[in-house]
Design an enzyme around this catalytic site. Structure first.
Site, PDB file in Angstrom:
ATOM      1  CG  ASP A 112      -1.852   1.160   1.321  1.00  0.00           C
ATOM      2  OD1 ASP A 112      -1.927   1.933   0.355  1.00  0.00           O
ATOM      3  OD2 ASP A 112      -2.520   1.303   2.367  1.00  0.00           O
ATOM      4  CG  ASP A 310      -3.617   4.463  -2.089  1.00  0.00           C
ATOM      5  OD1 ASP A 310      -2.865   3.514  -1.773  1.00  0.00           O
ATOM      6  OD2 ASP A 310      -4.615   4.781  -1.423  1.00  0.00           O
TER       7      ASP A 310
END
Length: 438
Positions: A112, A310
């Site tokens: 992430d 992201d």
């Protein structure tokens, strides 16, 4: 000088338990980034009283009550309530193998770039949480290289009251053929229901270390340690992401999905030269300028607009006016307030879908039309992969965008690079509600 001879791709494997849901994914993003929706729908930003101070038997009265903005849900008529856990997408679509400890145990983690913690399921969790689970659980007593970081703790919490927290230690971590000595790892001691429902064994944050949650002192991320320990060459203090798709299983690359650390994969470049743009990491994110978009050949100027890359986000979130322009260009595209998102007919062909490109710095990168559709929305409609960012002041370029580029996260030079990727065929079939591996 570090050698690249042992560095290998880190495969990114699709989670067979993942079920795509547009609205659930959107709710999860509202929780993660704590933004309020600007479009009509079942969810809205409400206010709730929050009391801080001493309370309970034997405690002196004191403290203060403040009003906090929280995400709430319309239930029936004028009634509202808290957002239940099952309304969020609590599962990860793609997972990566990481080996921790001596002897090594392999965990499947969510990589992430929107967070900076490395946390895993551990034996510190109560038996009521771990009993019967299929998760790999880390037992620090079984690793000869584990060291406890006394006095340190961590906690991740989102706007839906979901949280994960625990203790901290150090151990050896191997990613893509590279062993990081004495990497801080965060051992889960408590996990709310939302975190327990995720198929991953934890999370590996690839954002900048300034948003790491360990207290009293934040710890270095795996990439920061790779750099400080000289595990990767000074000329390649970076990692890259090539996010493939199950939709491309029949294409030449078979939908290959992987990360690299310490080197750029020349095959993924496909003979192209990366376009780079400076990063603003003041908020801990991979943030860059994105001041224009092109929709069906028409340029939209977006003065002073920024975006973050992201990999922990599935959707692509942008400003409302650009979002509207995209669905105006799709025959039958419309906003559906019951789904709090834009949808379009599932029968739409690749030729009928507009070319949509978003700027990374000065360069436009088109999104593959097959990724404009995210999930089945029912009634012959598809939930779009690009949605409103609500009250956020920046865009979030999640997997819907990142699948169209080979992304280079150049930490050493504080810049983000990319080259376009385009599959020879565009699979616009309705994404399945229940996924299969590829």
């Amino acid at each position: 000088m570090a050698s690249t001879s042992k560095l290998t791709r880190v495969g990114r494997v699709r989670n067979p338990n993942y079920k795509a849901s547009g609205l659930k994914s959107y709710v999860s993003l509202m929780h993660k980034y704590k933004f309020a929706p600007t479009k009509e729908g079942p969810y809205f930003a409400g206010q709730k009283a929050h009391h801080q101070g001493k309370h309970g038997a034997g405690q002196k009265a004191g403290g203060k009550t403040t009003m906090q903005h929280v995400l709430q849900k319309k239930i029936a008529g004028d009634q509202t309530g808290d957002v239940p856990a099952e309304d969020s997408q609590n599962d990860s679509e793609y997972l990566c193998p990481v080996t921790i400890g001596t002897p090594g145990q392999t965990f499947t983690l969510d990589f992430d770039t929107g967070s900076a913690d490395l946390w895993i399921w551990s034996t510190e969790l109560p038996s009521s949480t771990t009993s019967g689970t299929k998760h790999t659980i880390f037992n620090p007593k079984n690793s000869s290289t584990f060291k406890n970081s006394s006095g340190s703790s961590w906690k991740i919490s989102y706007g839906d009251n979901s949280s994960a927290s625990g203790t901290v230690g150090t151990d050896n971590v191997t990613i893509g053929g590279l062993e990081i000595k004495n990497q801080s790892i965060e051992l889960a001691k408590t996990l709310s229901t939302q975190f327990q429902q995720d198929s991953s064994d934890g999370l590996l944050g690839l954002a900048w270390g300034s948003i790491n949650t360990v207290t009293p002192t934040a710890v270095q991320t795996p990439v920061e340690n790779m750099i400080s320990q000289g595990d990767i060459p000074q000329t390649s203090e970076l990692f890259t992401a090539n996010l493939g798709s199950y939709k491309d299983a029949t294409d030449p690359d078979k939908g290959a999905s992987f990360y690299t650390f310490g080197y750029i994969d020349t095959e993924a470049l496909a003979g192209q030269t990366p376009s780079y743009t400076p990063i603003d990491n003041s908020q801990g994110f991979w943030m860059f300028n994105s001041t224009s978009a092109v929709v069906a050949g028409k340029t939209i100027q977006r003065a002073n607009n920024t975006a973050i890359a992201d990999t922990g986000t599935t959707l692509c979130l942008i400003d409302d006016s650009t979002c509207q322009a995209i669905y105006d260009a799709i025959p039958g595209g419309k906003y559906d307030s019951t789904q709090q998102g834009y949808i379009f007919p599932s029968s739409t062909t690749a030729a009928q879908l507009p070319v949509v490109s978003l700027a990374v710095g000065d360069q436009q990168f088109p999104i593959q039309v097959e990724d404009l559709g995210f999930a089945d929305a029912g009634n012959g409609m598809t939930y779009g992969g690009i949605q409103s960012r609500g009250t956020m002041t920046f865009d979030i370029f999640g997997d819907v965008f990142l699948k169209s580029i080979y992304a280079i996260f150049d930490q050493g030079n504080t810049r983000f690079g990319a080259v376009s990727r385009s599959e020879p065929t565009q699979n616009t079939s309705v994404p399945p509600a229940a996924s299969s591996t590829s």
